[in-house]
Design a protein around this motif. Structure first.
Motif, PDB file in Angstrom:
ATOM      1  N   ASP A 247      78.276  -8.702 -37.310  1.00 46.50           N
ATOM      2  CA  ASP A 247      77.240  -8.554 -38.338  1.00 46.50           C
ATOM      3  C   ASP A 247      75.920  -7.424 -37.927  1.00 46.50           C
ATOM      4  O   ASP A 247      75.761  -6.971 -38.802  1.00 46.50           O
ATOM      5  CB  ASP A 247      76.716  -9.891 -38.622  1.00 46.50           C
ATOM      6  N   ILE A 248      75.594  -7.743 -36.822  1.00 46.65           N
ATOM      7  CA  ILE A 248      74.555  -7.189 -36.225  1.00 46.65           C
ATOM      8  C   ILE A 248      75.140  -5.488 -36.130  1.00 46.65           C
ATOM      9  O   ILE A 248      74.184  -4.738 -36.594  1.00 46.65           O
ATOM     10  CB  ILE A 248      73.897  -7.468 -34.861  1.00 46.65           C
ATOM     11  N   GLN A 249      76.209  -5.533 -35.838  1.00 41.66           N
ATOM     12  CA  GLN A 249      76.615  -4.001 -35.643  1.00 41.66           C
ATOM     13  C   GLN A 249      76.784  -3.212 -36.963  1.00 41.66           C
ATOM     14  O   GLN A 249      76.271  -2.130 -36.904  1.00 41.66           O
ATOM     15  CB  GLN A 249      78.174  -3.998 -34.894  1.00 41.66           C
ATOM     16  N   SER A 250      77.295  -4.054 -38.164  1.00 46.09           N
ATOM     17  CA  SER A 250      77.306  -3.379 -39.024  1.00 46.09           C
ATOM     18  C   SER A 250      75.920  -3.021 -39.874  1.00 46.09           C
ATOM     19  O   SER A 250      75.900  -2.222 -40.475  1.00 46.09           O
ATOM     20  CB  SER A 250      78.354  -4.294 -40.349  1.00 46.09           C
ATOM     21  N   LYS A 251      74.932  -3.972 -39.454  1.00 48.27           N
ATOM     22  CA  LYS A 251      73.600  -3.720 -39.918  1.00 48.27           C
ATOM     23  C   LYS A 251      73.024  -2.559 -39.149  1.00 48.27           C
ATOM     24  O   LYS A 251      72.580  -1.576 -39.958  1.00 48.27           O
ATOM     25  CB  LYS A 251      72.443  -4.852 -39.617  1.00 48.27           C
ATOM     26  N   VAL A 252      73.157  -2.287 -37.974  1.00 47.29           N
ATOM     27  CA  VAL A 252      72.820  -1.172 -37.314  1.00 47.29           C
ATOM     28  C   VAL A 252      73.339  -0.007 -37.649  1.00 47.29           C
ATOM     29  O   VAL A 252      72.759   0.893 -37.988  1.00 47.29           O
ATOM     30  CB  VAL A 252      73.084  -1.442 -35.537  1.00 47.29           C
ATOM     31  N   GLN A 253      74.809  -0.053 -37.935  1.00 48.49           N
ATOM     32  CA  GLN A 253      75.235   1.113 -38.663  1.00 48.49           C
ATOM     33  C   GLN A 253      74.783   1.541 -40.003  1.00 48.49           C
ATOM     34  O   GLN A 253      74.489   2.486 -40.015  1.00 48.49           O
ATOM     35  CB  GLN A 253      76.675   0.475 -38.935  1.00 48.49           C
TER      36      GLN A 253
END
Ligand SMILES: Nc1ncnc2c1ncn2[C@@H]1O[C@H](COP(=O)(O)OP(=O)(O)OP(=O)(O)O)[C@@H](O)[C@H]1O
Length: 816
Positions: A247-253
């Motif tokens: 989830d966090i990674q996709s947000k950062v992305q």
């Protein structure tokens, strides 16, 4: 062991070591049974593992670096290839002994040994069944121990709960593999094909991200159902973590994508601007950033600035908001933050400066020096704010300037006269068009230091309106408890005003908001006598005007007698502002003659004064004679400070009406009515025939109708005027008076006595009538100011008449 067609996950990667190696099989239920039936040797060489736990059926590679481990593996590899594998309790122990290893371990078979170029060996082992160390018999050259079998309690094949747990483990394992980018998708293939339940549990446990202690705890569980459940719990946690991470990674992305998009658009804008011949704003931003490095901001301000400059950088310079944002940031850079000038607390020097700039005012200067002394001792600015109070033009503002110079501080001044809008003090929010910071912040920017002397002129003229209450904003400015975080709407931040030295000036005390007045130490700056004005003119105003007009004292001289003429004939004030203007006119006269090369008197004569300033304008400001009934001189407080006023009254045939003229306020009109009614009810005492009151109308007038007048202090004057009128007797010569009256016949004290005394002297008054209670005000005045004056103190209105009215009738007295 029967061969099955599938390989384990670990073995897949191991193929890289040896292309031709035989594929290592997955453990089937039959394999498992066979292994469980095998008899455990009595003793086993024990290989201790630092950071992993081997589970039955699982294949893992191990790199051995320790000499003891290498020897153990070589010996076992050359023998029956069976070893005992136990995890260390503490991975940092270099040479573990019996106490450093866990009791529960796994029997392993060496499948392959690979020699590495660096001298280490990598050995691929497969776990078989669990054991317990009974006793360590030798520790050299490597550990050997007697071991015991560990029975495993397995649930019945048709146990529904266990089947559900196993199914869940499989499903979740597949989910985890799907969500984990690092696990090859073949792994799910392996999971689907595992037939043995206990192998599935072990395989999953081995491959999960658990600590050695957690894995060891799982290994130690004898009940398979319990172990499966514990594994499922761990898997759940891992799955949640994984989801969160993704989830966090996709947000950062997404953020990254947004930033990249903005960057890309900015680059395009920049290119278009350059194509159109415009300049990019990067340089501007860089310059601001460079300037910001020199600012002494605290963390909060610096953080805010950085955030706001990042906003500016992302803005299109063509839009209106860009310049607002730029102004906003420039204000942060221009404002002094924690930049202080060093105070000079040399009080002797301070006194010299005050004496140099101001003649007289001894009391005031002494109180200012005392105030500075307290500041010096306390070493903070938490003393009350100074308020210099007095009539216009007596030097209040210029005293503030001298205090700044004496302290070595910057000087700023704002005039609060007529200020109605709170936003003038606090500023407008920057979203408004044309928004600006408030006057306080603007002045600090001008001062350039965070601790200037800040003069707040005319604090009594702050007014309330529908646009907010400026005095409450002013309260925040002046309250030492609140002003360390003074909030300006434009700045959108608190600013520390606690080191600023505020000096307020005021013409009247009654109109200052009480809460503001309580926070200030009031110093009364009174007006000047004629003699003092002459001295001020000679020592300060003339030299100042000569300098301002580029002349020297050789080119124009005004003697004391001439200065006195100017003061008396052309000015009518407590202060010296009018005098300064008249002197300036004289200086301009000299300057004009010098420029036109015409002759003029360097030493000004009386005729020159008339030629330049015209005939004396204020002859009427003198005491007038007492030849007319009903005319009395009063002492009043007007906008020029203390002043004299005349009260005139006349009788005309009529029906006893009272009319009052002269632009008088309500209180003054009431005084007239009180005086009238008092006389009517005490007519006998004053020898007045009561029938007069019915036969005549009375008209009271106070000349200079253009000037509004109010206040109770004309009471005694009205009374005297009416008694003189009804009795047609003369008023005592050269007498002036001030005092409030009541219907009971009492005289009450009034304020502004010092100023009124000065005005009386200017008007050549000789005797003054006052309320007894004003005696102490007179006693506080410098004896110099009282020279040539006689005082009469009274408590009752009958005393007033006894003193003020003579027995002599006026010339041409009316027969009433
Ligand atoms: N005692 C004094 N010695 C020398 N100069 C003086 C003295 N008093 C006043 N002045 C001069 O008179 C002029 C007017 O003074 P200033 O402006 O300070 O008056 P103020 O009391 O602040 O008036 P206002 O209440 O109208 O603001 C200034 O040029 C000032 O230098």
């Amino acid at each position: 062991m029967k061969k099955s067609k599938f390989t384990t996950l670990d073995s897949l990667s191991l193929q890289e070591f040896d292309e031709n190696s035989e594929l290592i099989p997955l453990m089937t239920p039959e394999d498992e049974e066979e292994i469980n039936n095998e008899k455990l040797p009595e003793t086993l060489p024990i290989l201790s593992l630092r950071n992993t736990v081997l589970f039955p059926g699982v294949v893992i590679p191990i790199t051995a670096g320790r000499d003891t481990s290498i020897k153990l593996i070589n010996d076992a590899n050359n023998g029956n290839k069976v070893i005992g594998v136990v995890a260390q309790k503490d991975e940092s122990v270099e040479n573990p002994t019996a106490k450093d290893i866990n009791e529960t371990g796994t029997v392993a078979r060496i499948l392959r040994v690979l020699k590495m170029p660096d001298g280490n060996i990598t050995v691929i082992i497969q776990g078989k069944k669990r054991f317990k160390v009974a006793e360590v018999i030798t520790e050299k050259p490597y550990m050997n121990a007697t071991v015991r079998d560990l029975a495993e309690a397995k649930p019945a094949i048709n146990n529904k709960e266990f089947s559900a747990i196993i199914d869940s483990i499989k499903d979740l394992a597949l989910e985890i593999i799907k969500e984990s980018p690092n696990i090859p998708s073949e792994a799910s293939f392996a999971i689907k094909n595992i037939e043995s339940n206990s192998f599935l549990v072990n395989f999953v446990s081995s491959n999960m991200n658990l600590t050695v202690a957690e894995k060891q705890a799982l290994l130690e569980m004898n009940n398979l159902k319990e172990r499966a459940l514990a594994t499922l719990k761990f898997m759940n946690v891992e799955f949640q973590k994984l989801e969160l991470k993704n989830d966090i990674q996709s947000k950062v992305q997404m953020d990254m994508n947004q930033q990249q998009r903005e960057y890309f658009l900015h680059q395009q804008i920049k290119t278009i601007q350059e194509e159109l011949g415009g300049v990019s704003h990067d340089e501007e931003v860089e310059e601001m950033k460079a300037r910001s490095k020199e600012k002494l901001w605290d963390k909060k301000v610096a953080k805010h600035f950085n955030k706001e400059i990042a906003k500016l950088q992302r803005m299109n310079p063509q839009v209106a908001e860009y310049s607002i944002q730029r102004n906003y940031l420039e204000l942060f850079l221009d404002l002094p933050w924690n930049e202080f000038s060093t105070d000079k607390f040399d009080l002797k020097r301070a006194k010299k400066i005050l004496d140099r700039d101001h003649f007289g005012l001894e009391d005031v200067k002494r109180r200012i020096i005392e105030y500075l002394a307290v500041l010096k001792l306390r070493n903070d600015m938490k003393s009350p704010i100074l308020c210099l109070y007095g009539p216009p033009g007596v030097g209040k503002t210029s005293l503030g300037k001298s205090i700044a110079e004496a302290l070595g501080r910057e000087y700023v001044r704002i005039s609060l006269g007529g200020l109605r809008d709170e936003a003038e003090i606090r500023g407008h929010r920057k979203t408004y068009i044309g928004a600006m910071p408030g006057r306080i912040i603007q002045s600090l920017k001008k001062a350039g230091t965070s601790n200037p002397v800040f003069v707040l002129d005319e604090i009594d003229k702050l007014s309330n309106s529908h646009q907010g209450d400026p005095s409450s904003a002013m309260l925040e400015v002046l309250d030492p408890e609140q002003n360390s975080e003074f909030y300006d709407n434009f700045l959108e931040m608190g600013y520390d005003l606690s080191k600023v030295m505020f000096i307020a000036t005021s013409n009247s005390l009654s109109t200052i908001q009480p809460a503001l007045r309580d926070r200030m130490e009031i110093i009364n700056v009174t007006g000047y006598t004629i003699e003092e004005k002459v001295e001020i003119g000679k020592r300060h105003l003339l030299p100042k005007q000569l300098k301002e007009h580029g002349l020297t004292n050789k080119e124009l001289k005004i003697g004391k007698a001439q200065l006195e003429k100017i003061v008396e004939g052309y000015t009518r004030e407590s202060g010296v502002r009018g005098l300064e203007k008249q002197i300036a006119k004289m200086v301009r006269y000299a300057a004009k003659n010098i420029a036109m090369e015409e002759d003029y008197n360097i030493k000004i004569s009386n005729n020159d004064i008339i030629e330049v300033l015209g005939g004396p304008k204020l002859e009427r400001d003198k005491y007038e004679n007492n030849s007319v009934a009903g005319v009395v001189t009063g002492l009043a407080w007007t906008r020029v400070g203390g002043d004299i006023l005349f009260i005139e009254s006349i009788l005309s045939k009529g029906k006893g009406n009272l009319s009052i003229t002269g632009n008088l306020g309500k209180v003054m009109k009431e005084s007239a009515t009180i005086a009238m009614e008092y006389i009517k009810s005490n007519a006998d005492e004053f020898d007045i025939d009561v029938s007069i009151f019915e036969k005549y109308n009375v008209h009271i007038h106070v000349p200079e109708g253009a000037t509004p007048k109010d206040g109770p202090s004309a009471g005694v004057t009205m009374l005297t005027s009416l008694v003189s009128l009804f009795t047609q007797r003369k008023v005592k010569k050269s007498l002036a008076m001030t005092g409030e009256i009541t219907l009971r016949g009492k005289v009450l004290p009034v304020g502004g006595i010092k100023e009124k005394i000065l005005a009386a002297k200017r008007a050549r008054i000789k005797e003054i009538l006052l309320c007894e209670e004003n005696r102490r005000d007179i006693e506080e005045i410098k004896p110099d100011y009282l020279k040539g004056l006689t005082f009469h103190y009274v408590t009752d209105m009958s005393d007033v008449i006894k003193i003020a009215i003579t027995n002599q009738k006026v010339k041409n007295a009316k027969k009433l």
